[in-house]
Design an enzyme around this catalytic site. Sequence first.
Site, mmCIF file in Angstrom:
data_model
loop_
_atom_site.group_PDB
_atom_site.id
_atom_site.type_symbol
_atom_site.label_atom_id
_atom_site.label_comp_id
_atom_site.label_asym_id
_atom_site.label_seq_id
_atom_site.Cartn_x
_atom_site.Cartn_y
_atom_site.Cartn_z
ATOM 1 N N HIS A 65 0.727 -1.457 -0.102
ATOM 2 C CA HIS A 65 0.089 -0.283 -0.289
ATOM 3 C C HIS A 65 1.245 1.670 0.614
ATOM 4 O O HIS A 65 0.576 2.228 0.315
ATOM 5 C CB HIS A 65 -1.114 -0.532 1.398
ATOM 6 N N SER A 75 15.585 21.535 -16.182
ATOM 7 C CA SER A 75 14.307 22.268 -16.575
ATOM 8 C C SER A 75 15.139 23.512 -16.628
ATOM 9 O O SER A 75 15.843 24.003 -16.853
ATOM 10 C CB SER A 75 13.655 22.605 -15.143
ATOM 11 N N LYS A 94 16.679 21.417 -11.076
ATOM 12 C CA LYS A 94 15.754 20.509 -11.396
ATOM 13 C C LYS A 94 16.939 19.018 -12.017
ATOM 14 O O LYS A 94 17.256 19.277 -13.011
ATOM 15 C CB LYS A 94 14.342 20.238 -12.862
ATOM 16 N N GLU A 116 9.817 8.387 -17.637
ATOM 17 C CA GLU A 116 8.521 8.744 -16.709
ATOM 18 C C GLU A 116 8.092 8.912 -18.841
ATOM 19 O O GLU A 116 6.978 8.341 -19.018
ATOM 20 C CB GLU A 116 8.794 10.189 -16.693
#
Length: 459
Positions: A157, A278, A284, A291
Site C-alpha cells: 500500500h 528544466s 531540477k 517517465e
Amino acid sequence: MTTKLWGGRFTKSTVEWVDEFGASISFDKELVEEDIQGSIAHATMLKATGILSDQEGTIIIEGLQDLLREAKRGKLAYSEENEDIHLNIEKFLIERIGPVGGKLHTGRSRNDQVATDMHLYLKKHVKKIVELVKDMQLAIVEQAEQHVETLIPGYTHLQRAQPISFAHHLLAYYWMLDRDANRLQESLERINVSPLGAGALAGTTFPIDRNLTAEMLGFSGIYNNSLDAVSDRDFILEFLSNCSILMMHMSRLAEEIILWCSQEFQFIELDDTFSTGSSIMPQKKNPDMAELIRGKTGRVYGNLMALLTVMKGTPLAYNKDMQEDKEGMFDTVHTVEGSLKIFAGMIRTMKVEKENMAKAVSNDFSNATELADYLATKGMPFREAHEIVGKLVLHCIEKQQFLLDLTLDEFKEASVLIEEDIYIVLQPKTAVERRISEGGTGFSEVKKQVKIAKTRLGI
Ligand code: ARG
C-alpha cells in the site's frame, strides 16, 4: 486509362486522394527487405518447380538481388501511386528487367505476400527484443549482486511494511522479465509459420511447392488452411499482448525509479547521461526517460486495443482493414526496443544511496512484525502478540520514538516474555537476514537467487 499493376479492369484512374488514402507505402516500406526476400524464395521455387524456365527464374532472382542491395543502401525511391511495398518492388523489377518481371507474381497474391512479410519481420524483431530483455535482466543482476546486503523498506500500500534486501526488490523485476522473454520466445513457434502459397485466399492451380519456400525462408512449417493463412493476425495480436505485459512491467519499475529519485525518497540518483534539466528551474534533474517509458506503455496498450478492434468484425478472408495492422506493430517494435535499451543503461548507471536507504529502514516501524514473531516464537498466540505490539507502536508514536528506543522495562511492561536479545532481533539487518524461507529476502536466499538468475542468463 491507368498505369496501375491491377489496372486492366479499370477505365478510369482513381482520384488522387483515393490513392493517398489507400496507400500504405509511407509505412510498409519498413518491410522492404522481408518483401524482397520473400519474392526471391518464391521465384526460386517457381524455377525449381518448372513453373518458370531456368532463364526467366534467374533473371528475376538477379533483379531482386540487385533491388535488395539498393534497398539496404536506402536507394529506392518509392511512389505513393504504387500503393504499397509489394507493388513498388514489382514495378521496380519490371522497369529494370522488362516484362519477364511480371512473371514473379505467378501463383501468388499480395495477400499471402504481405502476411509472409509480416511473419518474417516479427520473427526478426521478436528475437531482437528477447535479446534486449536479457540485457535489461543482466543490468538488474549486476546491480543486485552489489546490493544483497543493502537494506530498503519493503512496502505494501506504499506504506513501509518490512525491511528487505534491495537486491531482492530489484530481482523481482528480473523474474517478471524472465516470464516476458519466455512468452516472446514461445510465441516464435506460432510466428514461424509460412502463409506463402495460400494465394489470394484459396490456393492456386500452379504446381507450387509451399514447403520449399517455407524452408528457404527459415519457417518451421506452413499454414494448413489457405483462408486462415491470409487472414490470420493472431500472431501480431499475441506480440502486442506480450509487449503490453512487458511494457507494464517496465512501467512499474519506471514508477519506482521516479519515486526513488524524488527528494522525498532519495534512494537512488540517476546518472546525468539519463536525466534532463528544466528550462526554468535550474536545480531540477528530472527522470524523463523513466517517465517516458511509463507514458509509452499507454501507446503499446493502445496498439493492442486498436488491432483487436480492427479484427473483430472482419469476415474471411483478407479485407483491406488488415492494412491497419502495420503502424501499431512497427510502433510497438520501435517503442519496446527503445524502452529496453534506455532502461538497461539507466539501471547500469544509477547510483544507489545506501545510507539514505539505511536511514529509512531504521527510522520506522517496519520491524514491528519482528516483535510480534518474537512473542509468537515464545508461545504467545500470534493474534495476542499483534495486539500487544500494536499498542507499543501507538505508545512510541505518542512519545515520538521507535521500537528500538524503548527501554527493557518498557518492553517488559508490554510482555514479560521480552528479553535483552530483543535489541538484536529488532535490528533491520537481523530482520532481513533471518527471512530465509525459500524465495524470501534473507541474504543467503537472495544470493541463491542471484546465482539462479545468472545461470538462466548463461553467465
Ligand atoms: N497493402 C496491403 C496490406 O497491407 C497488401 C495486401 C493488399 N491486398 C489486397 N487485396 N488489396 O494489407
